[in-house]
Design an enzyme around this catalytic site. Structure first.
Site, PDB file in Angstrom:
ATOM      1  N   VAL A 106      -1.265  10.497  -0.701  1.00 28.42           N
ATOM      2  CA  VAL A 106      -1.390  11.190  -0.015  1.00 28.42           C
ATOM      3  C   VAL A 106      -1.239  12.229  -0.461  1.00 28.42           C
ATOM      4  CG1 VAL A 106      -1.427  12.172   2.579  1.00 28.42           C
ATOM      5  CG2 VAL A 106      -0.299   9.359   2.122  1.00 28.42           C
ATOM      6  N   CYS A 107      -2.523  13.577  -0.233  1.00 32.51           N
ATOM      7  CA  CYS A 107      -2.495  14.523  -0.228  1.00 32.51           C
ATOM      8  C   CYS A 107      -2.259  15.785  -1.482  1.00 32.51           C
ATOM      9  CB  CYS A 107      -0.923  15.758   1.452  1.00 32.51           C
ATOM     10  SG  CYS A 107      -1.170  16.994   0.939  1.00 32.51           S
ATOM     11  N   THR A 108      -0.797  16.106  -1.795  1.00 33.40           N
ATOM     12  CA  THR A 108      -0.474  16.607  -2.958  1.00 33.40           C
ATOM     13  C   THR A 108       0.571  15.339  -4.334  1.00 33.40           C
ATOM     14  OG1 THR A 108       1.036  17.982  -2.500  1.00 33.40           O
ATOM     15  CG2 THR A 108      -0.981  19.085  -3.557  1.00 33.40           C
ATOM     16  N   GLY A 109       0.549  14.228  -3.285  1.00 31.34           N
ATOM     17  CA  GLY A 109       1.255  12.797  -4.424  1.00 31.34           C
ATOM     18  C   GLY A 109       0.104  12.332  -4.900  1.00 31.34           C
ATOM     19  N   THR A 124      -7.070  14.564  -2.789  1.00 26.61           N
ATOM     20  CA  THR A 124      -5.812  15.453  -2.571  1.00 26.61           C
ATOM     21  C   THR A 124      -6.192  16.653  -2.024  1.00 26.61           C
ATOM     22  OG1 THR A 124      -4.132  16.684  -3.740  1.00 26.61           O
ATOM     23  CG2 THR A 124      -6.134  17.165  -5.002  1.00 26.61           C
TER      24      THR A 124
END
Length: 200
Positions: free
Chosen positions: A105-108, A125
């Site tokens: 999720v996101c910058t994961g 992202t």
């Protein structure tokens, strides 16, 4: 029965993992409590997230049950700290090889890419970090989708998009009608109820 493992670390973005956690645990309740969700961290100490929420992990990297789904959230902790943490990156690589699904999720996405499972894949992202992910090389950044599925890897755009990808994932695991039932239970409507920017 499915076991969902959500990695947490200091300065993880709260909703990146709390949103999917809500989906996964609600899914389990709808299914009669058959599934399990656990929070996994490098150490057993409380984790202080990006906005100050303190969270206590259920397990550490070496004492968790086998995971069917591995979820990696974003936040400053993912993109600036954990991408340089060899212990966490090694654990992600090992766990991803054994899991049925891997989700970021996101910058994961930056952390999953740095650990290996995101390399050579299509990924999404947060919009503000699409260029940063693309600069890592060996990845195709998809800029116009809330979430992207490439094989057993599901990656989503920023923060709230993790709820969408988690709903897709439980739909894949347990059927679309189940996912719709969970969405209704959560009273989640993808159309934001914020109308202040709408013309009068």
């Amino acid at each position: 029965m499915a076991t969902y493992g959500l990695l947490i670390f200091d300065e993880a973005e709260e909703l990146d993992f709390v949103g999917p956690w809500e989906v996964f645990t609600c899914s389990s309740r709808v299914r009669g409590g058959t599934d399990t969700a656990v929070l996994v961290a490098e150490r057993p100490d409380p984790v202080r997230c990006a906005k100050g929420m303190r969270v206590l992990p259920d397990h550490t990297l070496d004492d968790h049950p086998p995971l069917d789904v591995l979820l990696v959230p974003g936040g400053r902790g993912a993109r600036e700290v954990q991408v340089h943490n060899e212990a966490v990156k090694g654990w992600i690589a090992k766990t991803a090889a054994q899991a049925t699904w891997v989700s970021s999720v996101c910058t994961g996405a930056l952390l999953v890419h740095a650990a290996g499972p995101g390399r050579g894949r299509r990924m999404a992202t947060h919009w503000a970090f699409e260029d940063a992910l693309e600069e890592q090389g060996d990845v195709t950044v998809v800029r116009d989708a809330r979430y992207v599925v490439d094989g057993n890897l599901v990656s989503s755009q920023g923060v709230s998009a993790g709820i969408d990808s988690a709903l897709w994932l439980i739909g894949r695991l347990h059927g679309r009608e189940h996912a719709r039932a969970v969405r209704r239970h959560l009273q989640y409507d993808p159309a934001p109820p914020y109308l202040a920017d709408e013309p009068s």
